[in-house]
Design an enzyme around this catalytic site. Structure first.
Site, short mmCIF file in Angstrom:
data_model
loop_
_atom_site.label_atom_id
_atom_site.label_comp_id
_atom_site.label_asym_id
_atom_site.label_seq_id
_atom_site.Cartn_x
_atom_site.Cartn_y
_atom_site.Cartn_z
N THR A 25 0.85 -1.19 0.00
CA THR A 25 0.00 0.00 0.00
C THR A 25 0.89 1.24 0.00
OG1 THR A 25 -1.80 -1.13 1.14
CG2 THR A 25 -1.73 1.26 1.36
N THR A 28 4.42 4.33 -3.67
CA THR A 28 5.44 3.54 -4.37
C THR A 28 4.84 2.19 -4.80
OG1 THR A 28 6.96 4.55 -2.81
CG2 THR A 28 7.88 2.91 -4.30
N ASP A 81 6.37 -4.08 -1.20
CA ASP A 81 5.70 -3.00 -0.47
C ASP A 81 6.68 -1.83 -0.27
OD1 ASP A 81 3.80 -1.61 0.98
OD2 ASP A 81 3.50 -3.16 2.49
N ALA A 83 7.96 1.64 2.18
CA ALA A 83 8.32 1.83 3.59
C ALA A 83 8.57 3.31 3.83
CB ALA A 83 9.58 1.02 3.94
N LEU A 96 2.69 4.91 7.42
CA LEU A 96 2.20 6.30 7.26
C LEU A 96 0.97 6.32 6.37
CD1 LEU A 96 5.18 8.82 7.17
CD2 LEU A 96 3.79 8.01 9.07
N GLY A 97 0.79 5.28 5.56
CA GLY A 97 -0.42 5.17 4.75
C GLY A 97 -1.58 4.53 5.51
N GLU A 103 -0.61 -4.99 6.23
CA GLU A 103 0.71 -5.12 5.59
C GLU A 103 1.58 -6.10 6.36
OE1 GLU A 103 1.36 -0.72 3.58
OE2 GLU A 103 2.01 -1.04 5.63
N LYS A 121 14.19 7.55 1.99
CA LYS A 121 13.72 6.70 3.09
C LYS A 121 14.87 6.02 3.84
CE LYS A 121 9.39 7.34 1.71
NZ LYS A 121 8.51 6.29 1.26
C1 A5P Z 1 1.29 2.20 4.05
O1 A5P Z 1 0.61 1.94 5.24
C2 A5P Z 1 2.75 2.36 4.30
O2 A5P Z 1 3.37 1.35 5.03
C3 A5P Z 1 3.50 2.66 3.02
O3 A5P Z 1 4.03 1.51 2.45
C4 A5P Z 1 4.58 3.61 3.37
O4 A5P Z 1 3.98 4.67 4.10
C5 A5P Z 1 5.29 4.16 2.14
O5 A5P Z 1 4.41 4.97 1.42
P1 A5P Z 1 4.87 5.73 0.13
O6 A5P Z 1 5.31 4.73 -0.85
O7 A5P Z 1 3.64 6.48 -0.29
O8 A5P Z 1 5.97 6.67 0.53
#
Ligand code: A5P
Length: 225
Positions: A25, A28, A81, A83, A96-97, A103, A121
């Site tokens: 999620t 990215t 996934d 991070a 953060l999503g 996940e 990151k």
């Molecule tokens: C979702 O809950 C998160 O674990 C995302 O994988 C993480 O926040 C990275 O998000 P972005 O790819 O939007 O930076």
């Protein structure tokens, strides 16, 4: 191509026909879903089925025509996934999503976990760039504030459109600022013992590989065993 997309597209090299893939999620991961959908359409990959890690991810995968299966019926061969933080030892902060719980369940039940991120990151120590999301049940959630402070955090209840943000499991999230997490394993254990606290975005010892996107290249990091 931007660095997130570059990392996401590189993850296709780790897939083979017939695999079940945990679909992450976030922004990215969305690049990865789109690349996967293109690969299925143009025949580069065949017979891939996905296990989504959130409702938004599930919706996008359906729109893109990626066949989906249930985690209960199919354990993923690999999860791809994003991070929020990645250390040199491939420990992570995620969530953060808002999808950290699904996940983590999908990642723990996958044979491999591959992380796709842009270079922003990378951190030397967890908790220096991103807050640590901690998912709590709604009942009595206010009492978790003093508990989280006792662990060295400054917790803030996550909000969305003037209300507390609610996860796919109906829980709340406290985003916990640390000035660097001294002992992530001890923190993870303490969080695991607390009633009403469901889980945190600490993903320790789970990622096998991280694909780090830059403007002009992708760097591969593997976990030291
Ligand atoms: C979702 O809950 C998160 O674990 C995302 O994988 C993480 O926040 C990275 O998000 P972005 O790819 O939007 O930076």
């Amino acid at each position: 191509m931007n660095p997130k997309q570059r990392a996401a597209e590189a993850a296709l090299d780790y897939l083979q026909d017939g695999m079940v893939v945990g679909l992450g999620t976030g922004s990215t991961a969305e690049y990865f879903h789109k690349a996967l959908a293109r690969a299925l359409t143009d025949g580069r990959l065949r017979d891939i089925r996905g296990v989504p890690t959130s409702r938004p991810c599930e919706r996008l995968a359906r729109q893109l025509g990626i066949p989906l299966v249930r985690l209960a019926d199919h354990r993923p061969d690999v999860t791809v996934d994003g991070a929020d933080e990645v250390t040199p030892g491939l420990d992570l902060i995620k969530g953060l999503g808002g999808a950290l719980l699904w996940e983590k369940i999908v990642a723990q039940n996958s044979a491999r976990m591959i992380i796709i991120v842009d270079a922003s990151k990378r951190v030397d120590r967890l908790g220096t760039r991103s807050p640590l999301p901690v998912e709590v049940v709604q009942y009595g959630h206010e009492v978790q504030v003093s508990f989280l402070r006792s662990l060295g955090a400054e917790p803030v209840l996550r909000r969305f459109e003037d209300r507390p943000f609610v996860t796919d499991e109906g829980n709340f999230i406290y985003d916990c600022r640390f000035n660097g997490i001294e002992n992530p394993a001890a923190l993870d254990a303490a969080i695991g013992l607390r009633a009403g606290v469901i889980d945190s975005g600490l993903f320790l010892g789970m990622a096998e590989r991280a694909l780090i996107g830059y403007d002009d290249r992708v760097e591969t990091m593997s976990r030291r065993s």
